[in-house]
Write a protein that holds these residues in place. Sequence first.
Motif, PDB file in Angstrom:
ATOM      1  N   GLU A   5       0.802  -1.213   0.000  1.00 48.66           N
ATOM      2  CA  GLU A   5       0.000   0.000   0.000  1.00 48.66           C
ATOM      3  C   GLU A   5       0.845   1.278   0.000  1.00 48.66           C
ATOM      4  OE1 GLU A   5      -3.330  -1.175  -0.978  1.00 48.66           O
ATOM      5  OE2 GLU A   5      -3.439   0.810  -0.069  1.00 48.66           O
ATOM      6  N   GLN A   6       2.119   1.154  -0.273  1.00 46.82           N
ATOM      7  CA  GLN A   6       2.967   2.345  -0.301  1.00 46.82           C
ATOM      8  C   GLN A   6       2.553   3.267  -1.447  1.00 46.82           C
ATOM      9  OE1 GLN A   6       7.131   1.421  -0.341  1.00 46.82           O
ATOM     10  NE2 GLN A   6       7.240   1.195   1.875  1.00 46.82           N
ATOM     11  N   VAL A   7       2.528   4.544  -1.129  1.00 45.64           N
ATOM     12  CA  VAL A   7       2.151   5.556  -2.114  1.00 45.64           C
ATOM     13  C   VAL A   7       3.325   6.508  -2.309  1.00 45.64           C
ATOM     14  CG1 VAL A   7       0.558   7.447  -2.633  1.00 45.64           C
ATOM     15  CG2 VAL A   7      -0.272   5.415  -1.408  1.00 45.64           C
ATOM     16  N   LYS A   8       3.688   6.729  -3.564  1.00 44.31           N
ATOM     17  CA  LYS A   8       4.767   7.667  -3.882  1.00 44.31           C
ATOM     18  C   LYS A   8       4.236   8.724  -4.833  1.00 44.31           C
ATOM     19  CE  LYS A   8       8.436   4.199  -3.396  1.00 44.31           C
ATOM     20  NZ  LYS A   8       9.588   3.529  -4.043  1.00 44.31           N
ATOM     21  N   LEU A   9       4.708   9.952  -4.641  1.00 52.23           N
ATOM     22  CA  LEU A   9       4.322  11.042  -5.522  1.00 52.23           C
ATOM     23  C   LEU A   9       5.570  11.708  -6.076  1.00 52.23           C
ATOM     24  CD1 LEU A   9       2.351  13.074  -6.803  1.00 52.23           C
ATOM     25  CD2 LEU A   9       2.463  14.384  -4.658  1.00 52.23           C
ATOM     26  N   MET A  10       5.681  11.718  -7.387  1.00 53.65           N
ATOM     27  CA  MET A  10       6.765  12.433  -8.053  1.00 53.65           C
ATOM     28  C   MET A  10       6.222  13.806  -8.433  1.00 53.65           C
ATOM     29  SD  MET A  10       8.182   9.385 -10.516  1.00 53.65           S
ATOM     30  CE  MET A  10       9.724  10.238 -10.852  1.00 53.65           C
ATOM     31  N   GLY A  11       6.894  14.866  -7.960  1.00 54.37           N
ATOM     32  CA  GLY A  11       6.363  16.201  -8.176  1.00 54.37           C
ATOM     33  C   GLY A  11       7.437  17.248  -8.364  1.00 54.37           C
ATOM     34  N   LEU A  12       6.980  18.500  -8.426  1.00 52.82           N
ATOM     35  CA  LEU A  12       7.850  19.660  -8.568  1.00 52.82           C
ATOM     36  C   LEU A  12       7.417  20.691  -7.540  1.00 52.82           C
ATOM     37  CD1 LEU A  12      10.054  21.135 -10.281  1.00 52.82           C
ATOM     38  CD2 LEU A  12       8.172  22.024 -11.677  1.00 52.82           C
ATOM     39  N   TRP A  13       8.354  21.227  -6.773  1.00 52.09           N
ATOM     40  CA  TRP A  13       8.042  22.036  -5.596  1.00 52.09           C
ATOM     41  C   TRP A  13       7.116  23.227  -5.876  1.00 52.09           C
ATOM     42  CZ3 TRP A  13       9.086  27.219  -5.108  1.00 52.09           C
ATOM     43  CH2 TRP A  13       9.929  27.777  -6.069  1.00 52.09           C
ATOM     44  N   GLY A  14       7.268  23.871  -7.037  1.00 49.38           N
ATOM     45  CA  GLY A  14       6.493  25.078  -7.292  1.00 49.38           C
ATOM     46  C   GLY A  14       5.312  24.894  -8.224  1.00 49.38           C
ATOM     47  N   SER A  15       5.005  23.661  -8.573  1.00 43.59           N
ATOM     48  CA  SER A  15       3.954  23.393  -9.556  1.00 43.59           C
ATOM     49  C   SER A  15       2.570  23.298  -8.921  1.00 43.59           C
ATOM     50  CB  SER A  15       4.247  22.074 -10.284  1.00 43.59           C
ATOM     51  OG  SER A  15       3.110  21.626 -10.984  1.00 43.59           O
ATOM     52  N   PRO A  16       1.606  24.108  -9.383  1.00 48.57           N
ATOM     53  CA  PRO A  16       0.242  23.977  -8.859  1.00 48.57           C
ATOM     54  C   PRO A  16      -0.376  22.627  -9.205  1.00 48.57           C
ATOM     55  CG  PRO A  16       0.287  25.485 -10.741  1.00 48.57           C
ATOM     56  CD  PRO A  16       1.714  25.188 -10.385  1.00 48.57           C
ATOM     57  N   PHE A  17       0.091  22.004 -10.283  1.00 47.08           N
ATOM     58  CA  PHE A  17      -0.422  20.693 -10.662  1.00 47.08           C
ATOM     59  C   PHE A  17       0.031  19.622  -9.671  1.00 47.08           C
ATOM     60  CE2 PHE A  17       0.037  23.170 -14.610  1.00 47.08           C
ATOM     61  CZ  PHE A  17      -1.294  23.192 -15.014  1.00 47.08           C
ATOM     62  N   SER A  18       1.314  19.657  -9.321  1.00 40.01           N
ATOM     63  CA  SER A  18       1.823  18.718  -8.315  1.00 40.01           C
ATOM     64  C   SER A  18       1.144  18.941  -6.976  1.00 40.01           C
ATOM     65  CB  SER A  18       3.340  18.891  -8.149  1.00 40.01           C
ATOM     66  OG  SER A  18       4.033  18.439  -9.287  1.00 40.01           O
ATOM     67  N   PRO A  52       6.001   7.512 -19.364  1.00 39.93           N
ATOM     68  CA  PRO A  52       6.720   7.529 -20.650  1.00 39.93           C
ATOM     69  C   PRO A  52       6.004   8.343 -21.722  1.00 39.93           C
ATOM     70  CG  PRO A  52       5.591   5.429 -20.343  1.00 39.93           C
ATOM     71  CD  PRO A  52       5.445   6.182 -19.049  1.00 39.93           C
ATOM     72  N   VAL A  53       4.713   8.592 -21.550  1.00 36.28           N
ATOM     73  CA  VAL A  53       3.946   9.317 -22.579  1.00 36.28           C
ATOM     74  C   VAL A  53       4.247  10.813 -22.535  1.00 36.28           C
ATOM     75  CG1 VAL A  53       1.648   9.877 -23.431  1.00 36.28           C
ATOM     76  CG2 VAL A  53       2.120   7.579 -22.569  1.00 36.28           C
ATOM     77  N   HIS A  54       3.999  11.438 -21.369  1.00 34.74           N
ATOM     78  CA  HIS A  54       4.183  12.892 -21.254  1.00 34.74           C
ATOM     79  C   HIS A  54       5.529  13.296 -20.653  1.00 34.74           C
ATOM     80  CE1 HIS A  54       0.194  13.687 -22.628  1.00 34.74           C
ATOM     81  NE2 HIS A  54      -0.365  12.997 -21.668  1.00 34.74           N
ATOM     82  N   LYS A  55       6.122  12.369 -19.884  1.00 34.56           N
ATOM     83  CA  LYS A  55       7.435  12.625 -19.264  1.00 34.56           C
ATOM     84  C   LYS A  55       7.418  13.866 -18.371  1.00 34.56           C
ATOM     85  CE  LYS A  55       9.900  10.585 -23.212  1.00 34.56           C
ATOM     86  NZ  LYS A  55       8.703  10.290 -24.018  1.00 34.56           N
ATOM     87  N   LYS A  56       6.328  14.056 -17.623  1.00 36.08           N
ATOM     88  CA  LYS A  56       6.220  15.210 -16.729  1.00 36.08           C
ATOM     89  C   LYS A  56       5.529  14.804 -15.439  1.00 36.08           C
ATOM     90  CE  LYS A  56       1.941  16.930 -18.838  1.00 36.08           C
ATOM     91  NZ  LYS A  56       1.286  18.070 -19.546  1.00 36.08           N
ATOM     92  N   VAL A  57       5.591  15.701 -14.460  1.00 39.95           N
ATOM     93  CA  VAL A  57       4.953  15.468 -13.170  1.00 39.95           C
ATOM     94  C   VAL A  57       3.643  16.259 -13.121  1.00 39.95           C
ATOM     95  CG1 VAL A  57       7.110  15.032 -11.977  1.00 39.95           C
ATOM     96  CG2 VAL A  57       6.278  17.380 -12.121  1.00 39.95           C
ATOM     97  N   PRO A  58       2.749  15.841 -12.190  1.00 41.72           N
ATOM     98  CA  PRO A  58       2.907  14.834 -11.155  1.00 41.72           C
ATOM     99  C   PRO A  58       2.630  13.414 -11.661  1.00 41.72           C
ATOM    100  CG  PRO A  58       0.745  15.852 -10.975  1.00 41.72           C
ATOM    101  CD  PRO A  58       1.468  16.582 -12.068  1.00 41.72           C
ATOM    102  N   VAL A  59       3.226  12.462 -10.949  1.00 40.59           N
ATOM    103  CA  VAL A  59       2.950  11.043 -11.177  1.00 40.59           C
ATOM    104  C   VAL A  59       2.730  10.392  -9.811  1.00 40.59           C
ATOM    105  CG1 VAL A  59       3.791   8.855 -12.088  1.00 40.59           C
ATOM    106  CG2 VAL A  59       4.418  10.998 -13.232  1.00 40.59           C
ATOM    107  N   LEU A  60       1.610   9.710  -9.663  1.00 43.59           N
ATOM    108  CA  LEU A  60       1.333   8.952  -8.442  1.00 43.59           C
ATOM    109  C   LEU A  60       1.640   7.486  -8.704  1.00 43.59           C
ATOM    110  CD1 LEU A  60      -0.078   9.391  -5.539  1.00 43.59           C
ATOM    111  CD2 LEU A  60      -2.002   8.185  -6.598  1.00 43.59           C
ATOM    112  N   ILE A  61       2.369   6.878  -7.789  1.00 42.73           N
ATOM    113  CA  ILE A  61       2.676   5.447  -7.906  1.00 42.73           C
ATOM    114  C   ILE A  61       2.030   4.728  -6.730  1.00 42.73           C
ATOM    115  CG2 ILE A  61       4.504   3.715  -8.094  1.00 42.73           C
ATOM    116  CD1 ILE A  61       6.359   6.110  -8.925  1.00 42.73           C
ATOM    117  N   HIS A  62       1.119   3.823  -7.028  1.00 42.85           N
ATOM    118  CA  HIS A  62       0.388   3.085  -6.003  1.00 42.85           C
ATOM    119  C   HIS A  62       0.363   1.614  -6.386  1.00 42.85           C
ATOM    120  CE1 HIS A  62      -3.675   1.963  -4.024  1.00 42.85           C
ATOM    121  NE2 HIS A  62      -2.701   1.875  -3.129  1.00 42.85           N
TER     122      HIS A  62
END
Length: 224
Positions: A5-18, A52-62
């Motif tokens: 059940e580990q959840v990881k979030l790949m993000g960018l510190w200043g991004s409103p999307f992340s 691999p499609v957009h190569k951008k954040v955010p990405v949630l890994i669950h």
Amino acid sequence: MNQEEQVKLMGLWGSPFSKRVEMALKLKGIPYEYIEEDVYGNKSPMLLKYNPVHKKVPVLIHNGRSIAESLVIVEYIEDTWKTSHTILPQDPYERAMARFWAKYVDDKVMLAVRKACWGPESEREKEVKEAYECLKCLEKELGDKLFFGGETIGFVDIAADFIGYWLGIFQEASGVTIMTAEEFPKLQRWSEDFVGNDFIKEVLPPKEKLVAVLKAMFGSVTSN
């Protein structure tokens, strides 16, 4: 939370999307590991693997599976973890309307604000007017509600995080004024309540750092 059940979030510190995703995770009380990604420099093998499609954040890994695009992730979070805080309404019509206004923020408002603040000078007056009209639509939709989601922060509020926090910073960094408390009293009040929420406040990036980065990237319109 066990290994599965580990959840990881790949993000960018200043991004409103992340930050949308972090807000949803915080509001739902879901523990997660945050991974800062260098999207402007050396994109990590992990990012290229999981998006691999957009190569951008955010990405949630669950559970080893990845989900991309901020609002898609927020919906996934809502559907996966049933907690006391509900982000999307259960009623099909209200749910559809929430999606509509969230898409309006992404497709119309954010684009109009960016163009108004840093678009070509020859088109600035037109773009400021466009951004103003977009915000007026949101002002009307908010009405007398505490949040777009009603009494609690919901899907549209999270989607509109850019207006609640980043818009003021965009205005300060660019020198262009679009939203004032006099013209938009309801949105101004909503912004203060939204940013003042403890869960939201916890994930917002430092204002001074954002202003400095934006000025370095785009410059100030008033200083040109």
